[in-house]
Design a protein around this motif. Structure first.
Motif, PDB file in Angstrom:
ATOM      1  N   GLU A  73       0.847  -1.250   0.003  1.00 41.47           N
ATOM      2  CA  GLU A  73       0.002  -0.194   0.003  1.00 41.47           C
ATOM      3  C   GLU A  73       0.800   1.148   0.124  1.00 41.47           C
ATOM      4  O   GLU A  73       1.842   1.364   0.797  1.00 41.47           O
ATOM      5  CB  GLU A  73      -1.112  -0.086   1.098  1.00 41.47           C
ATOM      6  CG  GLU A  73      -2.153   1.062   1.200  1.00 41.47           C
ATOM      7  CD  GLU A  73      -3.110   0.560   0.357  1.00 41.47           C
ATOM      8  OE1 GLU A  73      -4.207   1.189   0.017  1.00 41.47           O
ATOM      9  OE2 GLU A  73      -3.227  -0.794   0.006  1.00 41.47           O
ATOM     10  N   CYS A  74       0.573   2.055  -0.946  1.00 42.66           N
ATOM     11  CA  CYS A  74       1.518   3.257  -1.187  1.00 42.66           C
ATOM     12  C   CYS A  74       0.753   4.498  -1.250  1.00 42.66           C
ATOM     13  O   CYS A  74      -0.583   4.654  -1.674  1.00 42.66           O
ATOM     14  CB  CYS A  74       2.485   3.184  -2.471  1.00 42.66           C
ATOM     15  SG  CYS A  74       3.774   1.963  -2.299  1.00 42.66           S
ATOM     16  N   TYR A  75       1.301   5.553  -0.789  1.00 43.23           N
ATOM     17  CA  TYR A  75       0.627   7.223  -1.218  1.00 43.23           C
ATOM     18  C   TYR A  75       1.472   7.388  -2.553  1.00 43.23           C
ATOM     19  O   TYR A  75       2.424   7.309  -2.564  1.00 43.23           O
ATOM     20  CB  TYR A  75       0.955   8.199  -0.357  1.00 43.23           C
ATOM     21  CG  TYR A  75       0.483   7.787   1.106  1.00 43.23           C
ATOM     22  CD1 TYR A  75      -1.097   7.714   1.406  1.00 43.23           C
ATOM     23  CD2 TYR A  75       0.997   7.582   2.470  1.00 43.23           C
ATOM     24  CE1 TYR A  75      -1.760   7.734   2.659  1.00 43.23           C
ATOM     25  CE2 TYR A  75       0.372   7.368   3.493  1.00 43.23           C
ATOM     26  CZ  TYR A  75      -0.969   7.340   3.771  1.00 43.23           C
ATOM     27  OH  TYR A  75      -1.312   7.164   4.799  1.00 43.23           O
ATOM     28  N   ARG A  76       0.515   7.922  -3.536  1.00 42.93           N
ATOM     29  CA  ARG A  76       1.032   8.582  -4.706  1.00 42.93           C
ATOM     30  C   ARG A  76       1.391  10.053  -4.465  1.00 42.93           C
ATOM     31  O   ARG A  76       0.094  10.515  -4.100  1.00 42.93           O
ATOM     32  CB  ARG A  76       0.219   8.027  -5.880  1.00 42.93           C
ATOM     33  CG  ARG A  76       0.861   8.840  -7.140  1.00 42.93           C
ATOM     34  CD  ARG A  76       0.138   8.090  -8.610  1.00 42.93           C
ATOM     35  NE  ARG A  76      -1.223   8.425  -8.506  1.00 42.93           N
ATOM     36  CZ  ARG A  76      -1.711   9.554  -9.016  1.00 42.93           C
ATOM     37  NH1 ARG A  76      -0.707  10.461  -9.691  1.00 42.93           N
ATOM     38  NH2 ARG A  76      -2.890   9.937  -9.229  1.00 42.93           N
ATOM     39  N   VAL A  77       2.370  10.251  -4.625  1.00 43.84           N
ATOM     40  CA  VAL A  77       2.713  12.105  -4.387  1.00 43.84           C
ATOM     41  C   VAL A  77       3.103  12.749  -5.770  1.00 43.84           C
ATOM     42  O   VAL A  77       4.115  12.159  -6.380  1.00 43.84           O
ATOM     43  CB  VAL A  77       3.598  12.296  -3.483  1.00 43.84           C
ATOM     44  CG1 VAL A  77       4.054  13.934  -3.342  1.00 43.84           C
ATOM     45  CG2 VAL A  77       3.371  11.683  -1.949  1.00 43.84           C
ATOM     46  N   HIS A  78       2.411  13.651  -6.492  1.00 44.12           N
ATOM     47  CA  HIS A  78       2.724  14.340  -7.377  1.00 44.12           C
ATOM     48  C   HIS A  78       3.601  15.684  -6.812  1.00 44.12           C
ATOM     49  O   HIS A  78       3.369  16.215  -6.041  1.00 44.12           O
ATOM     50  CB  HIS A  78       1.734  14.751  -8.357  1.00 44.12           C
ATOM     51  CG  HIS A  78       2.042  15.495  -9.769  1.00 44.12           C
ATOM     52  ND1 HIS A  78       2.503  14.626 -10.572  1.00 44.12           N
ATOM     53  CD2 HIS A  78       2.124  16.901  -9.938  1.00 44.12           C
ATOM     54  CE1 HIS A  78       2.756  15.412 -11.643  1.00 44.12           C
ATOM     55  NE2 HIS A  78       2.447  16.708 -11.162  1.00 44.12           N
ATOM     56  N   ALA A  79       4.786  15.883  -7.772  1.00 45.30           N
ATOM     57  CA  ALA A  79       5.578  16.830  -7.389  1.00 45.30           C
ATOM     58  C   ALA A  79       6.478  17.467  -8.381  1.00 45.30           C
ATOM     59  O   ALA A  79       6.440  16.693  -9.502  1.00 45.30           O
ATOM     60  CB  ALA A  79       6.623  16.502  -6.212  1.00 45.30           C
ATOM     61  N   MET A  80       7.064  18.513  -8.540  1.00 43.54           N
ATOM     62  CA  MET A  80       7.931  18.895  -9.474  1.00 43.54           C
ATOM     63  C   MET A  80       9.216  19.039  -8.930  1.00 43.54           C
ATOM     64  O   MET A  80       9.691  19.469  -7.838  1.00 43.54           O
ATOM     65  CB  MET A  80       7.586  20.537  -9.701  1.00 43.54           C
ATOM     66  CG  MET A  80       8.510  21.285 -10.789  1.00 43.54           C
ATOM     67  SD  MET A  80       7.924  20.404 -12.366  1.00 43.54           S
ATOM     68  CE  MET A  80       6.258  21.053 -12.633  1.00 43.54           C
ATOM     69  N   LEU A  81      10.137  18.173  -9.753  1.00 44.32           N
ATOM     70  CA  LEU A  81      11.653  18.000  -9.349  1.00 44.32           C
ATOM     71  C   LEU A  81      12.190  19.375  -9.777  1.00 44.32           C
ATOM     72  O   LEU A  81      12.165  19.783 -10.779  1.00 44.32           O
ATOM     73  CB  LEU A  81      12.323  17.014 -10.047  1.00 44.32           C
ATOM     74  CG  LEU A  81      11.708  15.479  -9.672  1.00 44.32           C
ATOM     75  CD1 LEU A  81      12.269  14.526 -10.690  1.00 44.32           C
ATOM     76  CD2 LEU A  81      11.960  15.134  -8.177  1.00 44.32           C
ATOM     77  N   ALA A  82      13.203  19.957  -8.884  1.00 43.12           N
ATOM     78  CA  ALA A  82      13.823  21.234  -9.123  1.00 43.12           C
ATOM     79  C   ALA A  82      14.838  20.973  -9.959  1.00 43.12           C
ATOM     80  O   ALA A  82      15.708  20.413  -9.898  1.00 43.12           O
ATOM     81  CB  ALA A  82      14.235  21.729  -7.748  1.00 43.12           C
ATOM     82  N   ARG A  83      14.837  21.612 -10.799  1.00 40.70           N
ATOM     83  CA  ARG A  83      16.035  21.791 -12.085  1.00 40.70           C
ATOM     84  C   ARG A  83      17.184  21.909 -11.240  1.00 40.70           C
ATOM     85  O   ARG A  83      18.445  21.014 -11.849  1.00 40.70           O
ATOM     86  CB  ARG A  83      15.829  22.866 -13.046  1.00 40.70           C
ATOM     87  CG  ARG A  83      16.759  22.764 -14.135  1.00 40.70           C
ATOM     88  CD  ARG A  83      17.147  23.989 -14.888  1.00 40.70           C
ATOM     89  NE  ARG A  83      17.901  25.109 -13.934  1.00 40.70           N
ATOM     90  CZ  ARG A  83      18.867  25.048 -13.355  1.00 40.70           C
ATOM     91  NH1 ARG A  83      19.711  24.298 -13.853  1.00 40.70           N
ATOM     92  NH2 ARG A  83      19.183  26.128 -12.487  1.00 40.70           N
ATOM     93  N   ALA A  84      17.443  22.800 -10.452  1.00 44.64           N
ATOM     94  CA  ALA A  84      18.685  23.023  -9.717  1.00 44.64           C
ATOM     95  C   ALA A  84      19.134  21.661  -9.078  1.00 44.64           C
ATOM     96  O   ALA A  84      20.605  21.477  -9.252  1.00 44.64           O
ATOM     97  CB  ALA A  84      18.429  24.254  -8.642  1.00 44.64           C
ATOM     98  N   ALA A  85      18.304  20.892  -8.333  1.00 50.97           N
ATOM     99  CA  ALA A  85      18.877  19.755  -7.666  1.00 50.97           C
ATOM    100  C   ALA A  85      19.301  18.882  -8.581  1.00 50.97           C
ATOM    101  O   ALA A  85      20.284  18.010  -8.673  1.00 50.97           O
ATOM    102  CB  ALA A  85      17.744  19.346  -6.862  1.00 50.97           C
ATOM    103  N   LEU A  86      18.414  18.645  -9.737  1.00 51.64           N
ATOM    104  CA  LEU A  86      18.543  17.543 -10.744  1.00 51.64           C
ATOM    105  C   LEU A  86      19.935  17.978 -11.614  1.00 51.64           C
ATOM    106  O   LEU A  86      20.582  16.983 -11.734  1.00 51.64           O
ATOM    107  CB  LEU A  86      17.355  17.605 -11.933  1.00 51.64           C
ATOM    108  CG  LEU A  86      16.106  17.006 -11.192  1.00 51.64           C
ATOM    109  CD1 LEU A  86      15.117  17.111 -12.391  1.00 51.64           C
ATOM    110  CD2 LEU A  86      16.468  15.545 -10.991  1.00 51.64           C
ATOM    111  N   SER A  87      20.171  19.005 -12.008  1.00 51.11           N
ATOM    112  CA  SER A  87      21.582  19.506 -12.612  1.00 51.11           C
ATOM    113  C   SER A  87      22.831  19.352 -12.039  1.00 51.11           C
ATOM    114  O   SER A  87      23.580  19.170 -12.503  1.00 51.11           O
ATOM    115  CB  SER A  87      21.377  20.960 -12.965  1.00 51.11           C
ATOM    116  OG  SER A  87      21.462  21.830 -11.915  1.00 51.11           O
TER     117      SER A  87
END
Length: 232
Positions: free
Chosen positions: A159-173
């Motif tokens: 059983e999981c919670y599905r969370v929608h979010a925006m991954l920050a470009r600065a962290a990804l880069s």
């Protein structure tokens, strides 16, 4: 740098990227469950104590990345092993890899194992960042935006919670050079232990069409993988 080394550099970048896409955080919540930001904060706290994990990456559509698939096992000290499929000049290329300390071992479908200092093939990043609580996944979980709980769903039998979010470009880069914008993602966080079990990230298409998708799944948390250098 030889073509083999360049491929491994892409491989390692992807392995990190992989890992990174698990993350998100911040924001409020709607739907069935606690606020999204709270869930991802809890997931980050749990991740700080994770000593190992395995993950798979698969792509669908035509996302603007060179990796097509990854299967890997990773230890918190940075050691890892697995395989990656990338595309080069439109052709799929399969590589096996083992990273031990500061040395990277890699092998294609033909020929034996080669090795290089990790600093040469890893380029601007250190694979040990993935499970480093001050870098890698924990920070990705803590720097995402507008996290919103969408409800409960089953994932990998849990059983999981599905969370929608925006991954920050600065962290990804910091882990995936070349990211030009924030990336929307869905993250599945287990109700029982708050492990991140799956992430689906939307990635722009290479040809400007419908966005592609990168799906990453995580398992084997804390499993003592016996990662050793390959025999020559």
């Amino acid at each position: 740098m030889s073509s083999s080394r360049a491929r491994l550099t892409g491989l390692l970048t992807v392995v990190l990227a992989i890992v990174l896409t698990a993350g998100c955080s911040g924001g409020g919540g709607k739907g069935d469950g606690p606020p999204g930001g709270q869930l991802l904060q809890q997931a980050a706290n749990v991740l700080r104590g994770v000593t190992s994990l395995s993950f798979t990456l698969r792509t669908s559509g035509d996302p603007d990345i060179t990796v097509k698939s990854v299967d890997a096992k990773l230890l918190k000290n940075g050691n890892s092993q697995g395989s990656v499929q990338v595309t080069e000049l439109g052709m799929p290329i399969q590589l096996d890899f083992v990273v031990i300390g500061k040395t990277a071992h890699f092998k294609g479908l033909t020929g034996g194992w080669q090795q290089e200092p990790l600093s040469k093939v890893a380029g601007i990043y250190d694979p040990s960042a993935i499970l480093d609580p001050d870098r890698g996944l924990v920070q990705l979980l803590l720097t995402a935006k507008n996290a919103e709980t969408k409800g409960k769903e089953k994932e990998a039998g849990q059983e999981c919670y599905r969370v929608h979010a925006m991954l920050a470009r600065a962290a990804l880069s910091r882990l995936v050079p070349g990211m030009s914008a924030d990336a929307p993602a869905d993250i599945w966080v287990s109700v029982a232990d708050k492990h991140v079990l799956k992430s689906e990230v939307e990635v722009p298409s290479k040809n400007g069409g419908k966005p592609g998708k990168v799906t990453i799944t995580f398992a084997d948390f804390g499993k003592p993988f016996p990662i050793t250098a390959p025999a020559k």
